[in-house]
Design a protein around this motif. Structure first.
Motif, PDB file in Angstrom:
ATOM      1  N   THR A  50       0.796  -1.229   0.000  1.00 26.16           N
ATOM      2  CA  THR A  50       0.000   0.000   0.000  1.00 26.16           C
ATOM      3  C   THR A  50       0.826   1.275   0.000  1.00 26.16           C
ATOM      4  O   THR A  50       0.315   2.334  -0.362  1.00 26.16           O
ATOM      5  N   ALA A  51       2.092   1.199   0.412  1.00 25.85           N
ATOM      6  CA  ALA A  51       2.875   2.425   0.605  1.00 25.85           C
ATOM      7  C   ALA A  51       3.270   3.059  -0.726  1.00 25.85           C
ATOM      8  O   ALA A  51       3.507   2.378  -1.728  1.00 25.85           O
ATOM      9  N   LEU A  52       3.360   4.376  -0.723  1.00 29.12           N
ATOM     10  CA  LEU A  52       3.810   5.146  -1.891  1.00 29.12           C
ATOM     11  C   LEU A  52       5.286   5.477  -1.696  1.00 29.12           C
ATOM     12  O   LEU A  52       5.691   5.990  -0.653  1.00 29.12           O
ATOM     13  N   VAL A  78       3.440  -3.541  -6.301  1.00 28.32           N
ATOM     14  CA  VAL A  78       4.092  -4.781  -5.882  1.00 28.32           C
ATOM     15  C   VAL A  78       3.062  -5.637  -5.143  1.00 28.32           C
ATOM     16  O   VAL A  78       2.338  -5.129  -4.278  1.00 28.32           O
ATOM     17  N   ALA A  79       2.987  -6.924  -5.486  1.00 29.44           N
ATOM     18  CA  ALA A  79       2.017  -7.825  -4.852  1.00 29.44           C
ATOM     19  C   ALA A  79       2.633  -9.198  -4.657  1.00 29.44           C
ATOM     20  O   ALA A  79       3.538  -9.607  -5.385  1.00 29.44           O
ATOM     21  N   ASP A  88       6.337 -10.697   4.129  1.00 29.87           N
ATOM     22  CA  ASP A  88       5.528  -9.510   4.386  1.00 29.87           C
ATOM     23  C   ASP A  88       5.506  -8.674   3.113  1.00 29.87           C
ATOM     24  O   ASP A  88       6.558  -8.292   2.590  1.00 29.87           O
ATOM     25  N   VAL A  89       4.329  -8.401   2.591  1.00 24.30           N
ATOM     26  CA  VAL A  89       4.236  -7.740   1.295  1.00 24.30           C
ATOM     27  C   VAL A  89       4.850  -6.347   1.316  1.00 24.30           C
ATOM     28  O   VAL A  89       5.469  -5.911   0.332  1.00 24.30           O
ATOM     29  N   GLU A  90       4.711  -5.625   2.422  1.00 24.90           N
ATOM     30  CA  GLU A  90       5.299  -4.281   2.492  1.00 24.90           C
ATOM     31  C   GLU A  90       6.834  -4.357   2.491  1.00 24.90           C
ATOM     32  O   GLU A  90       7.507  -3.550   1.848  1.00 24.90           O
ATOM     33  N   ARG A  91       7.357  -5.335   3.210  1.00 21.11           N
ATOM     34  CA  ARG A  91       8.815  -5.482   3.228  1.00 21.11           C
ATOM     35  C   ARG A  91       9.337  -5.916   1.866  1.00 21.11           C
ATOM     36  O   ARG A  91      10.368  -5.426   1.394  1.00 21.11           O
ATOM     37  N   PHE A  92       8.650  -6.857   1.227  1.00 24.08           N
ATOM     38  CA  PHE A  92       9.060  -7.282  -0.115  1.00 24.08           C
ATOM     39  C   PHE A  92       9.021  -6.103  -1.077  1.00 24.08           C
ATOM     40  O   PHE A  92       9.920  -5.936  -1.916  1.00 24.08           O
ATOM     41  N   ALA A  93       7.988  -5.262  -0.968  1.00 26.59           N
ATOM     42  CA  ALA A  93       7.891  -4.086  -1.842  1.00 26.59           C
ATOM     43  C   ALA A  93       9.064  -3.136  -1.617  1.00 26.59           C
ATOM     44  O   ALA A  93       9.575  -2.529  -2.569  1.00 26.59           O
ATOM     45  N   GLY A 130       0.794   2.573  -4.495  1.00 23.14           N
ATOM     46  CA  GLY A 130      -0.034   1.685  -3.691  1.00 23.14           C
ATOM     47  C   GLY A 130      -1.076   0.950  -4.501  1.00 23.14           C
ATOM     48  O   GLY A 130      -1.159   1.055  -5.730  1.00 23.14           O
ATOM     49  N   ARG A 131      -1.914   0.232  -3.768  1.00 19.23           N
ATOM     50  CA  ARG A 131      -2.899  -0.653  -4.384  1.00 19.23           C
ATOM     51  C   ARG A 131      -3.894   0.086  -5.272  1.00 19.23           C
ATOM     52  O   ARG A 131      -4.281  -0.418  -6.333  1.00 19.23           O
ATOM     53  N   ASP A 132      -4.330   1.265  -4.871  1.00 19.32           N
ATOM     54  CA  ASP A 132      -5.395   1.960  -5.595  1.00 19.32           C
ATOM     55  C   ASP A 132      -4.880   3.057  -6.525  1.00 19.32           C
ATOM     56  O   ASP A 132      -5.683   3.798  -7.097  1.00 19.32           O
ATOM     57  N   ASP A 133      -3.565   3.163  -6.674  1.00 11.61           N
ATOM     58  CA  ASP A 133      -3.001   4.201  -7.538  1.00 11.61           C
ATOM     59  C   ASP A 133      -2.817   3.681  -8.959  1.00 11.61           C
ATOM     60  O   ASP A 133      -2.590   2.478  -9.168  1.00 11.61           O
ATOM     61  N   PRO A 134      -2.905   4.557  -9.960  1.00 14.12           N
ATOM     62  CA  PRO A 134      -2.625   4.127 -11.333  1.00 14.12           C
ATOM     63  C   PRO A 134      -1.190   3.610 -11.443  1.00 14.12           C
ATOM     64  O   PRO A 134      -0.272   4.157 -10.825  1.00 14.12           O
ATOM     65  N   ALA A 135      -0.992   2.540 -12.214  1.00 16.77           N
ATOM     66  CA  ALA A 135       0.336   1.942 -12.356  1.00 16.77           C
ATOM     67  C   ALA A 135       0.560   1.518 -13.802  1.00 16.77           C
ATOM     68  O   ALA A 135      -0.379   1.124 -14.506  1.00 16.77           O
ATOM     69  N   ASP A 136       1.821   1.581 -14.221  1.00 19.50           N
ATOM     70  CA  ASP A 136       2.200   1.143 -15.564  1.00 19.50           C
ATOM     71  C   ASP A 136       2.546  -0.336 -15.623  1.00 19.50           C
ATOM     72  O   ASP A 136       2.461  -0.951 -16.678  1.00 19.50           O
ATOM     73  N   PHE A 137       2.945  -0.906 -14.493  1.00 21.54           N
ATOM     74  CA  PHE A 137       3.171  -2.355 -14.424  1.00 21.54           C
ATOM     75  C   PHE A 137       3.131  -2.798 -12.977  1.00 21.54           C
ATOM     76  O   PHE A 137       3.157  -1.973 -12.047  1.00 21.54           O
TER      77      PHE A 137
END
Length: 275
Positions: free
Chosen positions: A93-95, A110-111, A120-125, A150-157
């Motif tokens: 979720t972090a930016l 990142v997921a 931990d997904v945040e640590r992996f990110a 983060g999860r709800d932000d526009p992303a290119d990949f």
């Protein structure tokens, strides 16, 4: 494996005369002590304490060989995973900050697939962001900028950490459970490679840097390349997971401040079987 216990085969013998029994018992004890001492010496065990007045003896245990050291890149960090995950993902979720000073800006999520344990997904990110922001990476040459969103932000990949079977599905290659890939806007990182690396890479951390830079390089429009010079570092777009072909392992696009490239092409390396 557990040891196998044995039953005492001397329990059901005929009674002998008392004198014979005493004599036989003394002989058995003497033989047993001698055999026990020899066995202890062979096994490196402390010998039986000597009787009063007897000269002590010194045991010379056989040296125990050291445990073999695991091959470089094959030490697992505690991550567990099944061959097939759930196919659903936890998204960080972090930016993050923008990495790079010039060039087009690409944003990425990142997921991590559900079913992969001890990640931990945040640590992996954060690990992904550190690699992609390194000045030796794609943002170091002024051609691209990258930002984790983060999860709800526009992303290119999206960078996805997946189980081997899910990797096959997302990469449209269900028979390959070994490598990673980029398919469209999905950078698919096979958790089996993230955990185990490959035998010919010097260490697991460097292999992870290579893996991510290679697959993100495809998203940035880079194709596969060949080894440009035997004994020199491999371009990051060489398929180093499968072989080095005379080059030395190298996880970074930039080498000595310049983008390292090789001739366009790829080797016909076989894909190893599943781990």
């Amino acid at each position: 494996m557990g040891g196998r216990g044995g039953r005492d085969r001397g329990l059901h013998r005929r009674r002998a005369s008392r004198a014979g029994t005493v004599t036989l018992l003394a002989l058995v004890v003497a033989v047993g002590l001698a055999a026990g001492g020899a066995y202890a010496a062979r096994r490196g065990l402390p010998p039986t304490a000597p009787a009063a007045g007897a000269r002590p003896t010194t045991a010379h245990p056989t040296p125990v060989p050291p445990r073999p050291v695991p091959a470089a890149g094959r030490v697992t960090p505690g991550i567990s995973y099944p061959a097939r995950g759930t196919g659903t993902f936890r998204t960080a979720t972090a930016l993050g900050a923008v990495a790079g000073n010039a060039g087009p800006l690409l944003r990425y999520r990142v997921a991590v697939e559900q079913g992969i344990g001890n990640v931990d997904v945040e640590r992996f990110a954060r690990e992904v962001a550190v690699i992609l922001a390194d000045p030796r990476g794609w943002t170091g040459g002024g051609r691209w900028r990258l930002q984790r969103v983060g999860r709800d932000d526009p992303a290119d990949f999206t960078v996805l950490l997946t189980t081997p079977v899910t990797r096959g599905r997302l990469c449209a290659d269900p028979t390959d459970h070994y490598t990673s890939c980029r398919n469209g806007d999905q950078v698919v990182v096979n958790v089996a490679r993230w955990v185990h690396g490959v035998p010919h890479f010097p260490d697991l951390g460097a292999y992870r840097q290579y893996l991510l830079n290679h697959e993100v390089g495809h998203r940035l429009g880079q194709g596969h390349q060949l080894c440009p010079r035997a004994g020199g570092p491999a371009p990051v777009m060489l398929q180093q997971t499968l072989g080095l072909h005379g080059c030395t392992a190298n996880p970074w696009p930039q080498v000595d401040g310049d983008l390292l490239t090789g001739p366009t092409g790829q080797y016909d390396d076989p894909v190893p079987a599943d781990d």
